[in-house]
Design a protein around this motif. Structure first.
Motif: not given
Length: 468
Positions: A323-347
């Motif tokens: 969001a900051g990259y596009n807002a600062a440059r007046g762009e609508s650049a699309r970026f590939r999102r990273k592989t989803p990762l979810f961790i629950n720290f229960c035991d």
């Protein structure tokens, strides 16, 4: 009323907002950072960090129940000073918050950081603290807060949210936890291990957001041995004297307090999103592109927990950068999102990586599985409970995802996530070195199980070695 102009206005100084600000600075643009409510990021104040501090105290204290196996005398007499333990958690929380503030907003001048609630008068015109700010682009990163059904608010301080838990000076004798997602399950198990009689409720049929049926059932079986869990029906709360009764179907319990962890809602009340001129969807959020974070074709961008899509710190950081990259440059650049990762720290840890069970074509995948019971390292640790399941393309062997409940799951999930991000195959992973005895051997065993079910095999004869 005075009005000034900036290149980028950022509303919200949490993880997403601070990353958006960093992008504006990097681009050499003028900006203003506006924050209503408590500064210091949700993670540091009431999320990731204080919860992990409480989990650590609870795990260390719970470990005494295993010491008798090792010939340690007197372990049953160990006691815990609850107020002192809670003070320790709060002290760590304050350290984390101070570090965030010290490296971000503490020394920012008043024209760059405004501590007040903002309202949009137009898509790029903001009213805040008795002034108006005209921006070329706006980043909205206002975060979220715990959801409390309106009728439940009448129970006052007997109803706790995750924001309240870390302010407690002592713990009640009994508590019901309504909502067994990541936060509810982590805190529920920790409070149980600290001596609170916990009863868990969730209207879903699974806990911790699990989707894989084998992992989900294993999680219920393991956690359910520590405190009662009632699933599949919505909970209701009624008052009985100084206590609260929580009921769901045929199950009912009388408790001192209730921890409500049924979800979070975006902080958009009074923000004026209706002035954007676009339809507002679920919970008052406008549609946006999750690869550019842009709202329609407006110079307005969303980032962080306010979107409700990926309420995780690393995702909020990435969204703030986009969001900051596009807002600062007046762009609508699309970026590939990273592989989803979810961790629950229960035991044991409950983790999900990559594509989820519901997203997979069951006819086109190979599933590799290992139960932790026979894993040597897990047995030595006294934590040989759980199951690891990985998913790969049946033809190519490319890793797609996985779900697990396992000790050291936070580490195994990262390894698996990195490999998926690199597009590796099961065979390529099996050519990686695995030491012995380590918990990573459990992942190796799941990979071998999957390898036998896929068509693509490594060249060179042996699965795990390359021919010279």
């Amino acid at each position: 009323m005075s009005e000034r102009t900036v290149d980028v206005a950022i509303i919200g100084s949490g993880t997403a907002g601070l990353n958006a600000m960093a992008q504006a600075r990097k681009a050499g643009k003028s900006f203003v950072l506006i924050n209503g409510g408590e500064p210091g990021t949700t993670c540091a104040r009431v999320g990731c960090m204080p919860s992990k501090a409480m989990i650590q105290v609870a795990e260390d204290y719970h470990r005494r129940t295993h010491l008798g196996k090792y010939g340690v005398d007197g372990h049953e007499a160990m006691t815990l000073d609850i107020p002192e333990a809670l003070e320790h958690v709060q002290d760590l929380r304050d350290i984390f918050v101070d570090r965030v503030l010290g490296s971000s907003t503490d020394d920012m001048p008043g024209d760059l950081f405004i501590q007040d609630y903002a309202r949009l008068l137009e898509p790029t015109l903001i009213e805040v603290a008795g002034q108006r700010i005209r921006a070329d682009a706006v980043v909205i990163a206002t975060g979220s807060r715990p959801l409390i059904p309106k009728p439940w608010r009448a129970f006052g301080n007997r109803l706790l949210t995750t924001d309240d838990v870390f302010e407690l000076e002592d713990l009640p004798e009994s508590m019901a936890v309504i909502g067994l997602g990541t936060i509810g399950l982590e805190l529920g198990q920790s409070l149980s291990r600290l001596g609170v009689r916990i009863t868990g409720f969730d209207q879903m049929d699974e806990i911790a957001g699990t989707q894989d049926p084998e992992v989900g059932q294993s999680a219920i079986d393991i956690i359910g041995k520590e405190f009662p869990i009632h699933l599949g029906q919505a909970a209701e709360i009624t008052q009985e004297g100084e206590k609260l009764r929580v009921s769901a179907g045929e199950h009912s319990v009388l408790v001192d307090k209730v921890l409500c962890s049924i979800g979070r809602v975006p902080n958009v009340e009074g923000l004026g999103l209706e002035t954007l001129g676009v339809p507002l969807g679920k919970q008052g959020i406008p549609a946006f592109d999750s690869s550019s974070m842009q709202v329609g074709d407006l110079p307005v961008f969303l980032a962080g927990d306010v979107t409700g899509e990926r309420p995780l710190l690393h995702e909020a950081g990435d969204e703030g950068k986009i969001a900051g990259y596009n807002a600062a440059r007046g762009e609508s650049a699309r970026f590939r999102r990273k592989t989803p990762l979810f961790i629950n720290f229960c035991d044991p840890n409950i983790c999900a990586v990559g594509q989820r069970w519901s997203e997979l074509d069951q006819d086109r995948i190979a599933v590799g599985q290992i139960k932790l019971a026979p894993v040597g390292r897990a047995l030595i640790m006294g934590k040989n409970k759980g199951v690891i399941r990985i998913y790969a393309d049946k033809v190519s062997g490319t890793l797609l995802g996985g779900e697990m409940i396992t000790p050291k799951g936070e580490n195994l999930a990262h390894l698996l996530c990195w490999c998926i991000e690199q597009g590796l195959t099961v065979g390529q992973l099996l050519r990686m070195p695995f030491y012995h005895p380590v918990i990573e051997e459990a992942l190796q065993a799941a990979l071998y199980d999957a390898y036998g079910k896929i068509e693509a095999k490594n060249e060179g004869g042996l699965t795990e070695l390359r021919r010279l």
